[in-house]
Design an enzyme around this catalytic site. Structure first.
Site, short mmCIF file in Angstrom:
data_model
loop_
_atom_site.label_atom_id
_atom_site.label_comp_id
_atom_site.label_asym_id
_atom_site.label_seq_id
_atom_site.Cartn_x
_atom_site.Cartn_y
_atom_site.Cartn_z
CE LYS A 25 2.32 4.35 1.58
NZ LYS A 25 2.70 5.77 1.53
CD GLN B 169 5.52 6.88 3.67
OE1 GLN B 169 5.19 6.51 2.54
NE2 GLN B 169 4.64 7.02 4.64
CG ASP C 202 2.49 10.21 -2.19
OD1 ASP C 202 1.59 9.46 -1.77
OD2 ASP C 202 3.63 10.24 -1.69
N1 L34 Z 1 4.67 10.55 0.74
N2 L34 Z 1 4.04 10.19 2.92
C1 L34 Z 1 3.76 10.09 1.62
N3 L34 Z 1 2.62 9.53 1.16
C2 L34 Z 1 1.68 9.06 2.02
O1 L34 Z 1 0.53 8.58 1.56
C3 L34 Z 1 1.95 9.13 3.40
N4 L34 Z 1 1.09 8.60 4.35
C4 L34 Z 1 0.94 9.29 5.63
C5 L34 Z 1 2.35 9.54 6.18
N5 L34 Z 1 3.33 9.91 5.17
C6 L34 Z 1 3.13 9.75 3.83
C7 L34 Z 1 0.87 7.28 4.52
O2 L34 Z 1 1.20 6.42 3.72
C8 L34 Z 1 0.14 8.31 6.43
N6 L34 Z 1 0.21 7.06 5.70
C9 L34 Z 1 -0.31 5.83 6.15
C10 L34 Z 1 -0.28 4.69 5.35
C11 L34 Z 1 -0.78 3.49 5.81
C12 L34 Z 1 -1.31 3.39 7.06
C13 L34 Z 1 -1.33 4.50 7.87
C14 L34 Z 1 -0.85 5.71 7.41
C15 L34 Z 1 -1.79 2.05 7.52
O3 L34 Z 1 -1.62 1.06 6.84
N7 L34 Z 1 -2.38 1.96 8.70
C16 L34 Z 1 -2.89 0.73 9.24
C17 L34 Z 1 -2.07 0.22 10.40
C18 L34 Z 1 -0.62 0.24 10.20
C19 L34 Z 1 0.18 -0.24 11.40
O4 L34 Z 1 0.06 -1.41 11.73
O5 L34 Z 1 0.90 0.58 12.01
C20 L34 Z 1 -4.31 0.97 9.71
O6 L34 Z 1 -5.05 0.00 9.79
O7 L34 Z 1 -4.65 2.13 10.02
#
Ligand code: L34
Length: 293
Positions: free
Chosen positions: A52, A96, A119
């Protein structure tokens, strides 16, 4: 079968946001500013928050990361939220999740000024979203709808089965999919851990949104030929084959499900990058005071 490339769409949207930010700055406007609070050292959370912050940089936002040990008290955390609520330079901020057990997530969410709740978790935003009023829509559901839109996937009159009823994904995405809008306008069934005939319901679905957080839960025999499958799961499953020692695993048994689908999102590279993009979009809206004055 067509793969829905969330990473590519997210990169494109980031470019669109960056262009708009450049324009705002050129006109002497305020640089959008996102603050992120992270508590403790959950591996997933640290990765997502790092993404982020980096994405803010990429689009020209200012960002502030506030990291606290898991030992922070609820009162101290609420105090930090108050400071961000009152800081005129901060357009939007998030805490988060998950939080340590001794802190009430609900209390924390309700302490955030809904006008800075990028959010979209505050009851005012959730309520406004569910009746179709302008609001901050939570990032993962907004990202899913954006993917459906950009791939021109028809949702009107379709049967959409959502698996999972969380406040972050299942509930809001089901509200959005039933909304009289495009994407939306679908007939929505919400399934969860107590659903009796889950497989039968899934077999009737034109669109399945799997958001239960159970690795490879959705199997090929639960999916109709030609269905659209959106995989929201990102569970870190231990793996001896990777450098990090784990493998990010979705809620869909991708290998076996994909051949049956018209469209499917991969994990990683599907919904995850879109979640981050939607947060950027909300922050831009907050900076422009486009939703609340
Ligand atoms: N307050 N908490 C708050 N806001 C959110 O919007 C979230 N979320 C979820 C968990 N807790 C939170 C996220 O940000 C899940 N989440 C989230 C954000 C980004 C990714 C996955 C979940 C993401 O970038 N995933 C990548 C791979 C990341 C890695 O390398 O581990 C993907 O390609 O899926």
């Amino acid at each position: 079968m067509q793969l829905i490339d969330g990473k590519a769409v997210a990169d494109q949207i980031k470019q669109e946001i960056a262009a708009e930010v450049a324009q705002i700055k050129a006109n002497g406007g305020k640089t959008p500013h996102l603050a992120v609070i992270i508590v403790g050292h959950d591996g997933g959370s640290e990765t997502y928050v790092a993404h982020k912050v980096k994405s803010c940089e990429q689009v020209g936002f200012k960002s502030t990361k506030l990291a606290f040990e898991a030992s922070i008290t609820e009162e101290e955390l609420l105090g930090q939220i108050k400071l961000l609520n009152e800081d005129p330079d901060v357009d939007g901020f998030i805490v988060q999740l998950p939080l340590p057990k001794h802190i009430s997530e609900q209390k924390v969410i309700e302490a955030i000024d809904y006008r800075k709740d990028v959010d979209g978790f505050h009851p005012i935003n959730v309520g406004r979203m569910s009746i179709g009023l302008p609001s901050f829509v939570s990032a993962t559901p907004a990202g899913i709808l954006e993917l459906l839109k950009r791939y021109d996937i028809k949702t009107s009159g379709k049967h959409c089965v959502v698996i999972g009823r969380s406040n972050i994904v299942g509930k809001p995405v089901s509200m959005l999919m039933m909304q009289k809008a495009c994407p939306g306008d679908a007939t929505v069934t919400v399934c969860h851990s107590r659903t009796k005939n889950l497989k039968e319901l899934c077999l009737q679905a034109d669109i399945i949104i799997a958001a239960l957080g159970s690795p490879k839960f959705l199997k090929a025999d639960m999916v109709k030929e030609g269905a659209v499958v959106i995989d929201v799961g990102t569970t870190r499953v231990p793996s001896p084959l990777t450098k990090t020692g784990f493998k990010l695993t979705g809620d869909v048994d991708f290998e076996n499900v994909a051949p049956k689908c018209s469209y499917i999102t991969p994990v990683p590279g599907g919904v995850g990058p879109m979640t981050i993009c939607s947060l950027l979009r909300n922050t831009l809206l907050a900076g422009k005071k486009a939703i609340y004055k």
